[in-house]
Scaffold this active site. Structure first.
Site, PDB file in Angstrom:
ATOM      1  N   HIS A  43      -6.461  10.292  10.642  1.00 25.38           N
ATOM      2  CA  HIS A  43      -5.420  10.161   9.655  1.00 25.38           C
ATOM      3  C   HIS A  43      -6.347  10.457   8.231  1.00 25.38           C
ATOM      4  CE1 HIS A  43      -1.943   7.985  11.586  1.00 25.38           C
ATOM      5  NE2 HIS A  43      -2.503   8.696  12.367  1.00 25.38           N
ATOM      6  N   GLU A  80      -6.237   9.094   5.515  1.00 22.44           N
ATOM      7  CA  GLU A  80      -6.601   8.216   4.671  1.00 22.44           C
ATOM      8  C   GLU A  80      -7.968   7.564   5.333  1.00 22.44           C
ATOM      9  OE1 GLU A  80      -2.063   8.107   4.050  1.00 22.44           O
ATOM     10  OE2 GLU A  80      -3.570   8.646   5.878  1.00 22.44           O
ATOM     11  N   CYS A  83       0.286   5.138   6.655  1.00 22.44           N
ATOM     12  CA  CYS A  83       1.043   4.507   7.936  1.00 22.44           C
ATOM     13  C   CYS A  83       0.794   3.093   8.214  1.00 22.44           C
ATOM     14  CB  CYS A  83       0.811   5.414   9.109  1.00 22.44           C
ATOM     15  SG  CYS A  83      -1.033   5.039   9.910  1.00 22.44           S
ATOM     16  N   CYS A 107      -3.413   2.956   8.687  1.00 23.36           N
ATOM     17  CA  CYS A 107      -4.220   3.398   7.326  1.00 23.36           C
ATOM     18  C   CYS A 107      -3.990   2.125   6.319  1.00 23.36           C
ATOM     19  CB  CYS A 107      -3.556   4.513   6.840  1.00 23.36           C
ATOM     20  SG  CYS A 107      -3.993   6.065   7.896  1.00 23.36           S
TER      21      CYS A 107
END
Length: 161
Positions: free
Chosen positions: A58, A60, A88, A91
């Site tokens: 992801h 991040e 999310c 993260c």
């Protein structure tokens, strides 16, 4: 104050730019992120799930990995993260472990859910007892596993983090 707001908006625009550019290039979903230290971008990340075949890639997570490598430390407590969308649960865990001091985000998780990135099931699963989760969670060999924890407790040169 106004100059600070302008810098914050500049950092967010870079996260948004990454989200659009890298999504259009086929790396993954429309998510971008930057990490800022002392008013300068030190790391960038974008969703790289499709390209890398890594479900943890992801924006991040990628930015955190890049920042820790750039700074040579796991502690990002003097850094801020700008993300094109609300992070999310995975993260968020990484954000807390990295000790980032502040998070700015563009889209809300409800906006992400509307376009097919719905993480509400993860929040729901985490609230359930282990035996009621979709993915079975089974403890196995706890006494043997404790050996490593006991060794850590006794390790004289351990570095706490």
């Amino acid at each position: 104050m106004e100059n600070n707001q302008a810098k914050q908006e500049e950092f967010m625009r870079e996260a948004i730019r990454l989200s659009l550019e890298k999504m259009q290039e086929g790396y993954g979903g429309p998510f971008g992120s930057v990490i800022v230290r002392n008013g300068e971008i030190i790391a960038r990340g974008y969703n790289n799930v499709l390209h890398s075949h890594d479900p943890t890639a992801h924006a991040e997570m990628e930015a955190i990995r890049a920042a820790t490598q750039a700074l040579g430390t796991h502690d990002l407590s003097d850094c801020e993260l700008y993300a094109s969308s609300q992070p999310c649960p995975m993260c968020m865990g990484a954000i807390y472990w990295a000790r980032l001091k502040k998070v700015y985000f563009g889209n809300r998780h409800e906006d992400a859910a509307r376009i097919g990135f719905d993480d509400s099931f993860i929040y729901e699963e985490l609230e359930k007892p282990l035996e009621k989760r979709r993915i079975p969670m089974v403890q196995l060999l706890p006494e043997e596993a404790k050996v490593a924890f006991e060794a850590w407790e006794k390790k004289p040169d351990k570095q706490r983090y």
